[in-house]
Design an enzyme around this catalytic site. Sequence first.
Site: not given
Length: 344
Positions: A83, A101, A169
């Site tokens: 990011h 996010k 994740r």
Amino acid sequence: MKTTVNWGVLGAASIATERTMPALNLAPSATLLALASRDTAKGQAVAQALHIPRVYSGVASYDALLADPDIDAVYVPLPNQLHFDWSVRALEAGKHVLCEKPLCLTAAQVAQLCAVRDRTGKHIEEGFGFRNHPQWAKLLALINGNAIGPVRAVHVTMAKQFYSPSDVRNQLDAGGGALYDMGSYTISACNLVFQRPPERVVATLNRDPVFGTDRLSSALLDYGDSHAAITVATQAGPNGWGSHQQLSVLGGTGWLRCDFPFAQARPSACEIAIGDSSSVGYQPTERFHFEPVNQYQLQVERFSRFLLGDKVASWPIEDALDTLRTLEALFASARSGSWQTLPK
């Protein structure tokens, strides 16, 4: 006079193909002009399915999209650890940026992004779709209108089952884990309610023995005269299309709760329940119902209208700086077993 914003998307992640890019096609003030994908076949397939006129493919595809002079804004749905890099590159290429996010993996990176934003004069936001949902405008109006008295405490839970090793994740080096993924929602929400970051925090984490990521994390956030408690989990709750999520606010004279406050993977009806001196137990005095809305469409429409000069809401990435400072303090607390004070 320009009436729409031309968008480009870096990568064909599922959140982009399933939520944000369809939303870009629906938003009146947005035009989905280009997609960059290092996987040529996947990029072509997505472009055909979503009617995207320009496709950049191969290892240099992201840079090629950023060099396209017709693109005004870029959406960055890349893995968490990418990011910061690609947001910087996009800003320096003269593009506005909406980045998924968590915006970055460290507070230092967010501070650098703030500096790049100020130097380039381009707009950047962190992609929290929930902030665009009308229930949040109502929630904040109720609190600011003293409907439940001064806020004393907030309780937030978010959980879902993620067991695949290929899921980001579950990849420690990619910024995986419950706190980065779901904790960023809960911290951002608490800070919205209190209108400031916490002063100190304490946390406990349980890590997956194979992945090394935190799979169950709980924390207390001390705001001085008020508190927040959060629990996030990547191996608990449901295994369907929506995560388990709850938010409740305890006020000096009442309470309120939201039954679907954050990531609405599909537009869904939801409500705010509020209790006051006449309510009993969990039974509310009043309910505020919200029909299904596409909060991703609301997000890209608002962002586009902001770029076009309309007076609409906007959230500066200094919010993300507060979130990352909190996340770093939570990880430090879990290591030390003690309270951690956030930097001013």
